[in-house]
Design a protein around this motif. Structure first.
Motif, PDB file in Angstrom:
ATOM      1  N   LEU A   1       0.820  -1.207   0.000  1.00 10.42           N
ATOM      2  CA  LEU A   1       0.000   0.000   0.000  1.00 10.42           C
ATOM      3  C   LEU A   1       0.856   1.260   0.000  1.00 10.42           C
ATOM      4  CD1 LEU A   1      -2.834  -1.090   2.431  1.00 10.42           C
ATOM      5  CD2 LEU A   1      -2.934  -0.908  -0.053  1.00 10.42           C
ATOM      6  N   ALA A   2       1.990   1.224   0.696  1.00 12.25           N
ATOM      7  CA  ALA A   2       2.882   2.380   0.714  1.00 12.25           C
ATOM      8  C   ALA A   2       3.524   2.596  -0.657  1.00 12.25           C
ATOM      9  CB  ALA A   2       3.963   2.201   1.771  1.00 12.25           C
TER      10      ALA A   2
ATOM     11  N   GLY B   1       1.995   2.270  -3.343  1.00  7.38           N
ATOM     12  CA  GLY B   1       0.972   2.820  -4.217  1.00  7.38           C
ATOM     13  C   GLY B   1       0.324   1.813  -5.144  1.00  7.38           C
TER      14      GLY B   1
ATOM     15  N   ASP C   1      -2.472  -0.391  -6.213  1.00 12.61           N
ATOM     16  CA  ASP C   1      -3.895  -0.501  -5.935  1.00 12.61           C
ATOM     17  C   ASP C   1      -4.416  -1.833  -6.447  1.00 12.61           C
ATOM     18  OD1 ASP C   1      -3.906   2.020  -4.837  1.00 12.61           O
ATOM     19  OD2 ASP C   1      -4.471   2.998  -6.720  1.00 12.61           O
TER      20      ASP C   1
END
Length: 59
Positions: A24-25, A27, A29
């Motif tokens: 998630l860090a 980016g 998705d």
């Protein structure tokens, strides 16, 4: 065996959480990277739990 399973539940949860946080860090998705990171964390928890349980038994 019980000690290994107990440590595995803790280690796999922690490593899967670290993997998901990293995905998630970064980016990424979507559900696929999250599931892959969680699966890698669960698999990586196996040797970590095995080594930890053996070290504790030796004490």
């Amino acid at each position: 065996m019980r000690l290994f399973l107990l440590i595995y539940t803790l280690a796999s949860t922690a490593l899967a959480g670290i993997g998901i946080t990293a995905v998630l860090a970064a980016g990424m998705d979507g559900w696929q990277p999250i599931v892959i990171a969680a699966a890698i964390g669960a698999v990586a928890g196996l040797p970590a739990a095995w080594v930890s349980a053996n070290k504790i038994r030796e004490l």
